[in-house]
Write a protein that holds these residues in place. Structure first.
Motif, PDB file in Angstrom:
ATOM      1  N   PRO A   5      16.303  39.341  -9.237  1.00  0.00           N
ATOM      2  CA  PRO A   5      17.552  38.579  -9.388  1.00  0.00           C
ATOM      3  C   PRO A   5      17.620  37.738 -10.647  1.00  0.00           C
ATOM      4  CG  PRO A   5      16.671  38.379  -7.160  1.00  0.00           C
ATOM      5  CD  PRO A   5      15.600  38.986  -8.002  1.00  0.00           C
ATOM      6  N   ARG A   6      16.467  37.519 -11.329  1.00  0.00           N
ATOM      7  CA  ARG A   6      16.448  36.670 -12.516  1.00  0.00           C
ATOM      8  C   ARG A   6      16.562  37.455 -13.817  1.00  0.00           C
ATOM      9  NH1 ARG A   6      11.377  32.669 -10.951  1.00  0.00           N
ATOM     10  NH2 ARG A   6      12.182  32.001  -8.903  1.00  0.00           N
ATOM     11  N   MET A   7      16.592  38.777 -13.752  1.00  0.00           N
ATOM     12  CA  MET A   7      16.639  39.587 -14.972  1.00  0.00           C
ATOM     13  C   MET A   7      17.939  39.385 -15.739  1.00  0.00           C
ATOM     14  SD  MET A   7      14.919  43.299 -14.223  1.00  0.00           S
ATOM     15  CE  MET A   7      16.165  43.752 -13.007  1.00  0.00           C
ATOM     16  N   LYS A  24      16.982  53.443  -5.915  1.00  0.00           N
ATOM     17  CA  LYS A  24      16.368  52.115  -5.914  1.00  0.00           C
ATOM     18  C   LYS A  24      17.395  51.056  -6.303  1.00  0.00           C
ATOM     19  CE  LYS A  24      11.643  53.643  -6.997  1.00  0.00           C
ATOM     20  NZ  LYS A  24      11.103  53.309  -5.673  1.00  0.00           N
ATOM     21  N   PHE A  25      18.243  51.389  -7.274  1.00  0.00           N
ATOM     22  CA  PHE A  25      19.282  50.445  -7.677  1.00  0.00           C
ATOM     23  C   PHE A  25      20.152  50.061  -6.482  1.00  0.00           C
ATOM     24  CE2 PHE A  25      19.631  51.631 -12.478  1.00  0.00           C
ATOM     25  CZ  PHE A  25      18.434  50.973 -12.704  1.00  0.00           C
ATOM     26  N   SER A  26      20.471  51.049  -5.646  1.00  0.00           N
ATOM     27  CA  SER A  26      21.357  50.789  -4.499  1.00  0.00           C
ATOM     28  C   SER A  26      20.710  49.868  -3.479  1.00  0.00           C
ATOM     29  CB  SER A  26      21.754  52.115  -3.834  1.00  0.00           C
ATOM     30  OG  SER A  26      20.637  52.711  -3.190  1.00  0.00           O
ATOM     31  N   GLU A  27      19.388  49.745  -3.533  1.00  0.00           N
ATOM     32  CA  GLU A  27      18.663  48.901  -2.582  1.00  0.00           C
ATOM     33  C   GLU A  27      18.406  47.498  -3.128  1.00  0.00           C
ATOM     34  OE1 GLU A  27      15.142  51.144  -1.963  1.00  0.00           O
ATOM     35  OE2 GLU A  27      16.160  52.806  -0.926  1.00  0.00           O
ATOM     36  N   TRP A  28      18.703  47.268  -4.383  1.00  0.00           N
ATOM     37  CA  TRP A  28      18.416  45.969  -4.986  1.00  0.00           C
ATOM     38  C   TRP A  28      19.404  44.907  -4.517  1.00  0.00           C
ATOM     39  CZ3 TRP A  28      17.162  46.766 -10.910  1.00  0.00           C
ATOM     40  CH2 TRP A  28      15.900  47.344 -11.014  1.00  0.00           C
ATOM     41  N   PRO A  29      18.959  43.647  -4.499  1.00  0.00           N
ATOM     42  CA  PRO A  29      19.901  42.551  -4.237  1.00  0.00           C
ATOM     43  C   PRO A  29      20.774  42.328  -5.469  1.00  0.00           C
ATOM     44  CG  PRO A  29      17.748  41.684  -4.837  1.00  0.00           C
ATOM     45  CD  PRO A  29      17.590  43.179  -4.739  1.00  0.00           C
TER      46      PRO A  29
END
Length: 202
Positions: A5-7, A24-29
């Motif tokens: 979340p800090r990127m 994986k992108f679809s699973e990220w917050p």
């Protein structure tokens, strides 16, 4: 993990397994601080699923710069802060879908289309105005350069870059008639009040 979340910027290049990465992108917050994203996979043209509307609209709501090779962009998704969009060697796109999608990118200032092939436009399509677009680069066949040039209305002082040398790289040469038409259209695009004494192509 906790760092996602800090990127503020993410550059992923030289990778295989596009589908698994997008999964994986679809699973990220949500990554509200991410402003720059660059995706350049290995291999030939990828023709599978691309970025999703949910990813663009919710996972990276403040994205301002996006560069992608091969991967589809979800045209029609609102990205209110996207200012720079670069697409390279994409699959064939429907012109009317893309023009409609550009209306959802109100802050777009830079658009680079490098060998993005386009299907013949429908007879009733109309050009789309991108009032803030100040850098428009088109790199493809001469006839398709013409289609893009006639379809997108930029800011009056925009820098427009045309590279119609794709055929030359394939050991053939562009049709001189196509090049002449492209030059004439370029001349018509110049505002006579701004470019007094501009060259005339015939």
């Amino acid at each position: 993990g906790k760092l996602v979340p800090r990127m503020r910027a993410l550059d992923v290049h030289g990778f295989d397994g596009v589908t698994s990465l997008l999964q994986k992108f679809s699973e990220w917050p949500a990554i509200p601080l991410l402003e720059t994203l660059r995706l350049v996979p290995n291999g030939d043209i990828y023709d599978g699923p691309g970025l999703t509307p949910n990813f663009i609209g919710n996972t990276v709501p403040n994205l301002s710069r996006l560069e992608m090779k091969f991967i589809r962009f979800p045209w029609g998704t609102t990205a209110p802060r996207l200012r720079h969009l670069e697409r390279v060697e994409s699959h064939t796109v429907r012109l009317d879908f893309m023009l409609h999608g550009l209306q959802c990118l109100p802050e777009l200032e830079v658009l680079i289309l490098d060998n993005v092939r386009v299907k013949a436009p429908p007879d009733d399509y109309t050009a789309t105005e991108c009032a803030r677009l100040r850098h428009f680069a088109i790199k493809t066949l001469p006839c398709e350069c013409m289609v893009w040039l006639c379809s997108i209305i930029t800011h009056p002082l925009a820098f427009i870059e045309i590279d119609a040398s794709v055929d030359c790289q394939m050991l053939t040469y562009p049709d001189t008639g196509d090049l002449a038409e492209l030059a004439k259209e370029m001349g018509c695009q110049l505002d006579p009040e701004v470019f007094e004494g501009r060259p005339v192509f015939s």
